[in-house]
Design a protein around this motif. Structure first.
Motif: not given
Length: 581
Positions: A565-578
């Protein structure tokens, strides 16, 4: 005026050929090193011994093919990061060399048996250019899959990979007769293998979604069917008829170039067709340039290097890889990192016994008097404090006693790690082709400014992997400033080595909510050619990352195997700008 011109011309003519600009040029043919020389090793060893005090020479080879046997090479015991330690029989052993150039002028250097082509220690300003290195018999083996059956698979082994069935098991050899062994190395050479991997013969890359089959120490039961056909008895092993089965080398004993504790190394127009380990491995070295080089197979083989094309540990200065081809090696195109040692015992508040944990890091010295270090929690990768080494006593290849300027900080205990806080190198990787190899494209684990631009990646795993841990590989990482721009990622992740095309991971096992190991990553203006809904990005434990102006283009080059469903997998992060394009 005429007399002055005559005198100047006379003085120029009186200078011995090859000494212009203060550089002495040695024509190797004058020393008996020619393409007609049966074994060039003795003359090479003699030349290097006689020139060891000469600080400014060029070894010039007339264009041709040169053969080097190990019989009369030099022995040196080497601890080589991420390769196997041991007594290395070396052809070109360069120790305490300064201002040396080895120019092959387009020659092919062919090595025989168990030998290390180049080992460089404690040297400065060394350039290698205009030659290739290869082996008569590579350290891996290959076969063509001809049939699947209930007991395993049948393969046909080409003549270029000699073998025998010994007590019902498959053994690969050098295939030399007794007469040949009497004239060169006297012993029959056996080439051990430790795993199997299927390659697509037509595409000349790892087979789609193929996995490594690890054998461990278990002999591969086999039966000779005649006409170089062999049945391999592994019930769960299957493959596509016509594809190539690679028997991967069990060891990493014979890197092409081993560079240690040196400065200003340059590789220019070098082709590494094969090596029994990494192609170029540098450790504790300042400034390395690899320009217009190739790592690629020869003689119809599927495999080039049996490990990474290039690899750098605890280096400083600048590392530049430009206009190169890195393909068909059995591991990554590059891995740039440091090394952690584990605290094994606390002797005093500021004195510890530390241990090198990974077997291919043993003997790696970086803890010396005056070296700044960091204290890192082994399971969280959180840095708890810094200090300077006051004393370091190496006990053996595993353990070192270290006295520090500061006591162990709160939160650091036995089982945690210490790493070097050196001046991390600037990394520039640009205008390269990377692909068709096993595993990933490159591992970026350096805290110096890192720029990756204008490359083409066609990797079966993650094209770019950020890693680092202090509990398994013990590789120090954690980028602080990395830019990835204007690259083409061409159908990456058609294999199993990675979770995303750009995969930002770390060995964070505890305190995931607060540990941020990789920082300040920018991914701009790249093109991702993909055949299904693969993750473009996986970010884990990252602080500050910007993703913008990246383009995704769908292809039909491989079967679709993923739906997400998504092109991105983000885990336990800060300051992610897509930002989508």
């Amino acid at each position: 005026m005429k007399n002055m011109k005559f005198i100047a011309l006379f003085l120029i003519l009186m200078i011995p050929w090859g000494t212009m600009a203060g550089k002495r040029q040695i024509n190797m043919a004058d020393l008996g090193v020619t393409p007609q020389t049966p074994d060039c090793t003795p003359a090479i060893v003699k030349c290097l011994q006689e020139c060891k005090d000469d600080k400014n020479i060029t070894m010039l080879f007339e264009k041709g093919t040169y053969h080097f046997f190990p019989d009369f090479g030099k022995d040196k015991y080497c601890f080589v990061s991420n390769n196997d330690e041991g007594l290395k029989r070396t052809i070109f052993l360069l120790e305490q060399v300064q201002n040396m150039t080895i120019d092959g002028q387009g020659s092919n250097f062919i090595f025989h048996g168990f030998s290390n082509p180049f080992v460089i220690y404690d040297s400065k300003n060394v350039t290698f250019k205009n030659f290739s290195i290869d082996y008569v018999r590579p350290f891996h083996s290959e076969a063509i899959i001809i049939q699947n059956n209930p007991d395993g698979i049948d393969v046909m082994i080409p003549k270029s990979f000699p073998y025998k069935i010994n007590n019902g098991t498959l053994v690969f050899t050098d295939g030399r007769s007794k007469e040949e062994r009497q004239t060169t190395v006297s012993r029959e050479i056996v080439y051990p293998y430790g795993s199997l991997l299927e390659f697509d013969t037509n595409k000349r890359e790892t087979a789609f979604m193929a996995r490594d089959y690890y054998l461990g120490n278990t002999p591969l039961v086999a039966k000779d069917l005649g006409n170089r056909k062999v049945r391999l008895f592994l019930k769960d092993l299957r493959g596509t008829v016509g594809n190539t089965l690679v028997f991967a080398s069990a060891n990493r004993n014979y890197p092409g170039f081993t560079v240690s504790d040196s400065e200003n190394l340059r590789f220019e127009n070098i082709t590494i067709f094969h090596s029994g380990g990494m192609g170029i491995v540098g450790q504790r070295t300042h400034n390395v340039t690899v320009e217009s080089c190739k790592v690629t197979p020869s003689n119809g083989r599927m495999i080039s290097c049996t490990a990474d094309a290039t690899h750098f540990s605890n280096c400083t200065g600048k590392i530049e890889l430009s206009h190169c081809i890195f393909e068909n090696q059995m591991d990554d195109a590059t891995n740039i990192h440091g090394i952690y040692v584990q605290i094994a015992r606390q002797i005093a508040p500021n004195e510890v016994l530390v241990q090198l944990k990974h077997t291919q890091q043993l003997g790696f010295d970086f803890l010396q008097k005056g070296v700044p270090v960091e204290f890192v929690q082994g399971l969280s990768l959180i840095t708890k404090g810094n200090a300077v080494v006051l004393e370091a006593e190496r006990i053996n290849k595993d353990f070192t006693r270290v006295k520090l300027s500061e006591p162990l900080p709160e939160g650091i205990k036995v089982g945690d790690a210490i790493g070097e806080l050196r001046k991390f190198p600037a990394i520039h990787i640009h205008d390269n082709y990377i692909g068709k190899n096993r595993a990933r494209g490159m591992l970026l684990n350096c805290r110096g400014k890192t720029i990756v631009e204008n490359n083409i990646f066609h990797s079966p795993g993650a094209a770019i992997l950020f890693e680092g841990d202090a509990n398994f590989w013990f590789e120090q990482g954690g980028v602080n400033d990395c830019t990835i721009r204007n690259n083409v990622f061409d159908n990456c992740l058609f294999g199993v080595w990675g979770e995303a095309i750009i995969d930002v991971q770390a060995g964070i096992k505890e305190q995931r909510d607060v540990s941020r190991y990789n920082k300040n990553i920018k991914v701009y203006n790249n093109t991702f050619r993909v055949f299904d809904d693969v993750y473009l990005l996986h970010a884990y434990g990252v602080e500050n990352m910007e993703w913008k102006n990246n383009k995704r283009v769908m292809t039909n080059d491989y079967p679709s195997v993923r739906q997400r469903d998504s092109l991105y997998k983000i885990e336990y992060c800060d300051g992610i700008k897509i930002s989508e394009p």
